[in-house]
Design an enzyme around this catalytic site. Sequence first.
Site, PDB file in Angstrom:
ATOM      1  CD  GLU A 430      -6.970 -30.324  -1.511  1.00  0.00           C
ATOM      2  OE1 GLU A 430      -6.767 -31.560  -0.880  1.00  0.00           O
ATOM      3  OE2 GLU A 430      -5.351 -30.238  -1.121  1.00  0.00           O
ATOM      4  CG  ASP A 508      -3.916 -33.417  -2.130  1.00  0.00           C
ATOM      5  OD1 ASP A 508      -4.572 -33.528  -3.774  1.00  0.00           O
ATOM      6  OD2 ASP A 508      -3.725 -32.727  -2.484  1.00  0.00           O
ATOM      7  CG  ASP A 510      -1.479 -34.077   1.459  1.00  0.00           C
ATOM      8  OD1 ASP A 510      -2.945 -33.995   1.993  1.00  0.00           O
ATOM      9  OD2 ASP A 510      -0.737 -33.743   1.310  1.00  0.00           O
ATOM     10  CG  ASP A 512      -1.606 -29.112   3.462  1.00  0.00           C
ATOM     11  OD1 ASP A 512      -2.325 -28.422   4.753  1.00  0.00           O
ATOM     12  OD2 ASP A 512      -1.014 -28.468   2.396  1.00  0.00           O
TER      13      ASP A 512
END
Length: 647
Positions: A430, A508, A510, A512
């Site tokens: 990403e 990541d 998290d 998102d």
Amino acid sequence: MAEQNRNYTADDITALEGLEAVRKRPGMYIGSTDTKGLHHLVWEVIDNSIDEHLAGHCSKIDLVIHKDNSISVTDDGRGIPVGMHEKLQKSALEVVLTVLHAGGKFDKNTYKVSGGLHGVGVSCVNALSSYLKATVHRDGKIHEQEYSDGKPISGVSEVGVTDKTGTIIKFSPDSEIFDSVIYNYTTLSNRMREMAFLNKGLRLNIEDQREEKDGKYKSQEFHSEGGLLEFVEYLDESRTPIIDHPIYVVGKEDNVEVEVAMQYNTGYTENIFSFVNNINTREGGTHVGGFRRAVNRIFKDYGRDNGYFSKLKFEISGEDFREGLTAIVSVKVPEPQFKGQTKGELGNSEVTGIVSRAVGDVLKAYLEENPNQSKRIVEKVILAATARNAARNAREMVQRKNVLTGGGLPGKLSDCSSRIPAECEIFLVEGDSAGGTAKQGRDRNTQAILPLRGKILNVEKALEYKIYENQEIKNMFIALGVSIEDRDGERILNIEKLRYHKIVVMCDADVDGSHIVTLILTFIFRYMKPLVEQGYVYIAAPPLYRVSKGKQFRYCWNDEERQEAVSAYSKGEDDSSVKIQRYKGLGEMNAEQLWETTMDPTTRMLRRVDIVDTMEADRVFSMLMGDEVPPRRQFIEENATYANVDI
Ligand code: 0RA
């Protein structure tokens, strides 16, 4: 030599093989000793209860996961016979539980699940359990026998009186045989739900005594009067139907029972699930072949006879009739033959014609009697054909352009130097900045990096031709070396030139990040499913924390590990020299840290993406990525552990 040359008959072999053989080579009998094999034990017992239901003697099956991960399956069938088996001089109960392949019925009832695809019998479950207790309610009495490692530790004893009939099998899988003996509630309950849809009227309950909420155990009850009709509605919960009710087929010919339910939705995917004697045939087979043949034939005739296809400039293919189709094809076959890699494909050739005739008759009548509904379906078919044509052009353009430009790899790809796919890995990362870090940190011999920009296209909502206009998606096709090709009017993924055998999605840790993982997996699931099926797709697991004190540090992947690290480093309470760094994204790690924690094959943790349950996977993807909001919300609320990490 005469003695050694003697041919063993099947009976001899059965007699020779004791339960010891099962304990020595469990994989040969239940496939594997991982969690799949562990759950197989439960299917094995339940299949026997289902057989009782199919024979007309059982209306309820209860499954309990006990606190210690032992399992009880209770049914209200006839109860395993307890009388003396003359030839073997043992009770029939003991024969069923200790002789391989004796688990089936002594009587020749028609449709047996056991002896089919699972089919190794309850004796295998016994062989692989450190403890098993069989309780039988039969002839007014309660009979009981206990086993340890497959061997009886007592005779059959009468422990009480009863006015019921039925069998309770309680077992503890042997922890020395299985990698893990922890049962997964969702896996078990999904199968129970499926069984309820497939067996109209049968009641199935599941209770998990390991988990308590408000003084109650987690539990579910499954029962369906609508059968396959409700099954299709359940699978399409997040999709918009285009006809008022699913089309429903029942038929019987030559002792083969056929049941089919089908619904068209506004989506673009084809979802045909199939069963033989209640067992999911993942690889399809002759029953699915017969279904497709009927759908093709009837719609082609109908479209032509009513002039719908006269203006089209291209051929309608079989696939076009199945776009947006969700169907369940369930057959009951007295002597099923299974073939294919995982024995998940029905081989009986006579079934093709039987299913094709049953479905054909109903479909033909349906189209004639429901012109408005039929018009909607045919219009959808034409749209599908048009889109497929556009998609093929777009796809060929991408593929041809790539050939014209010398088959160049995407500029963004930092390729590895090895050309041996089996040792090569590609990280789909990403963002450009994390991509840069990964590029510095990697082993350039075997690890390639392809950065993906921001959120990739949600393919669940996009028309196929649109996806070939998307740069990130084009890059993935070209970098991986796979292409979609037309073969006899069907799209197939050609993976002969796949350049990496590990495709690692790295995002990541998290909310998102997990959204992007879901988008990428949705794309792979819809357009490159063989890669998942063959075990090439992985998710990287970057750590969430770095706990340090002076020069010492530890990476932690969850809160438990963090607490452990903090207490290991702390001298007293609130030791301020212990620092906790929360990694919000890959970008917060330097190249060396990213290598150590997430990319180094000797220390990293990767999760293999595995379609254990294609049906549920499909439902989840359509729910997470499709149009309908309420089921998505409910799903996220029920499964929120993932999404909570950043709160
Ligand atoms: C052998 C023969 C019969 C039933 C069963 C086994 C049987 C096995 C299991 C395993 C779990 N539940 C079960 N229920 C039944 C036929 C019994 C008869 O003919 O009365």
